[in-house]
Scaffold this motif. Sequence first.
Motif, PDB file in Angstrom:
ATOM      1  N   VAL A 195     -12.720   0.262  -5.711  1.00 51.22           N
ATOM      2  CA  VAL A 195     -11.301   0.601  -5.814  1.00 51.22           C
ATOM      3  C   VAL A 195     -10.601   0.010  -4.608  1.00 51.22           C
ATOM      4  N   GLN A 196      -9.476  -0.608  -4.845  1.00 53.24           N
ATOM      5  CA  GLN A 196      -8.621  -1.085  -3.761  1.00 53.24           C
ATOM      6  C   GLN A 196      -7.227  -0.511  -3.969  1.00 53.24           C
ATOM      7  N   PHE A 197      -6.502  -0.371  -2.892  1.00 55.27           N
ATOM      8  CA  PHE A 197      -5.189   0.258  -2.940  1.00 55.27           C
ATOM      9  C   PHE A 197      -4.250  -0.508  -2.015  1.00 55.27           C
ATOM     10  N   THR A 198      -2.975  -0.571  -2.390  1.00 54.38           N
ATOM     11  CA  THR A 198      -2.002  -1.219  -1.509  1.00 54.38           C
ATOM     12  C   THR A 198      -0.599  -0.705  -1.781  1.00 54.38           C
ATOM     13  N   THR A 199       0.224  -0.786  -0.765  1.00 51.22           N
ATOM     14  CA  THR A 199       1.657  -0.521  -0.914  1.00 51.22           C
ATOM     15  C   THR A 199       2.439  -1.790  -0.607  1.00 51.22           C
ATOM     16  N   TYR A 200       1.717  -2.901  -0.431  1.00 49.91           N
ATOM     17  CA  TYR A 200       2.373  -4.167  -0.106  1.00 49.91           C
ATOM     18  C   TYR A 200       2.612  -4.976  -1.370  1.00 49.91           C
ATOM     19  N   GLY A 201       3.826  -5.415  -1.559  1.00 53.59           N
ATOM     20  CA  GLY A 201       4.210  -6.172  -2.748  1.00 53.59           C
ATOM     21  C   GLY A 201       5.123  -5.326  -3.616  1.00 53.59           C
ATOM     22  N   ASN A 202       6.131  -5.933  -4.197  1.00 56.06           N
ATOM     23  CA  ASN A 202       7.083  -5.203  -5.034  1.00 56.06           C
ATOM     24  C   ASN A 202       6.694  -5.185  -6.501  1.00 56.06           C
ATOM     25  N   ARG A 203       5.828  -6.103  -6.894  1.00 51.25           N
ATOM     26  CA  ARG A 203       5.402  -6.169  -8.295  1.00 51.25           C
ATOM     27  C   ARG A 203       3.887  -6.170  -8.333  1.00 51.25           C
ATOM     28  N   ILE A 204       3.344  -5.711  -9.435  1.00 51.93           N
ATOM     29  CA  ILE A 204       1.887  -5.626  -9.573  1.00 51.93           C
ATOM     30  C   ILE A 204       1.250  -7.009  -9.505  1.00 51.93           C
ATOM     31  N   MET A 231       3.244   1.881  -5.182  1.00 53.71           N
ATOM     32  CA  MET A 231       1.818   2.015  -4.876  1.00 53.71           C
ATOM     33  C   MET A 231       1.012   1.454  -6.034  1.00 53.71           C
ATOM     34  N   PHE A 232       0.040   0.608  -5.707  1.00 57.43           N
ATOM     35  CA  PHE A 232      -0.801  -0.018  -6.712  1.00 57.43           C
ATOM     36  C   PHE A 232      -2.266   0.269  -6.421  1.00 57.43           C
ATOM     37  N   MET A 233      -3.061   0.375  -7.480  1.00 54.41           N
ATOM     38  CA  MET A 233      -4.498   0.549  -7.355  1.00 54.41           C
ATOM     39  C   MET A 233      -5.173  -0.503  -8.226  1.00 54.41           C
ATOM     40  N   ARG A 234      -6.281  -1.026  -7.740  1.00 56.62           N
ATOM     41  CA  ARG A 234      -7.060  -2.008  -8.491  1.00 56.62           C
ATOM     42  C   ARG A 234      -8.469  -1.465  -8.668  1.00 56.62           C
ATOM     43  N   LEU A 235      -8.911  -1.385  -9.917  1.00 56.42           N
ATOM     44  CA  LEU A 235     -10.275  -0.983 -10.249  1.00 56.42           C
ATOM     45  C   LEU A 235     -11.038  -2.223 -10.671  1.00 56.42           C
TER      46      LEU A 235
END
Length: 187
Positions: free
Chosen positions: A85-94, A174-178
Amino acid sequence: MENRNPQLQRAIKVLGARQRQHIQAVRPQPTKLVDKTFYLNVRVDGMSGINQLVDANTKKIVGITNFDGNLLNSGRDVVIDAIRVQFTTYGNRIESANWQSKDTLPAELQNADLRLIQTNDMLIDLPLTDIQNFKQDDYRPIATTPLLRAKEEFKLELEFPKGVTVPVKEGVPMFMRLEFRVTEAKK
């Protein structure tokens, strides 16, 4: 990067057992194994309760997900050997999220459970804290090497504790990547 030989040997055994259950009367087709990563990027701010991350309407979009609906094509069984799992708040679009972020998961996400269910069998049921990490090469191994069968619907869901909502901050998505590291059997 660690030696994946033990995981691949388990995947071959799992797939071999599956093939023996469904031997064709005429002639079995040869199976080709392919290393693959299934991935899914989702916006998580505002989520609460139980969220279906993949459903029948999910479309494969390069850079966002390579899941195409919630069932695999015929002849394509998949054995999962690791997750991250990765997480970020950087970037305005997925599409432009920065997965190199060293942010820690917010408490609301740390307490969430990730579940993979197929035909009422729980294949994976793990809290996100058990699979979170932010190193490029690290995955959380899945010792049971669950088999995701072709042509059978599955559910991939994220469940939050009762009354918990991931906060929405104006202008800070907030975005999450699985990522699921798999061995795919193609017939």
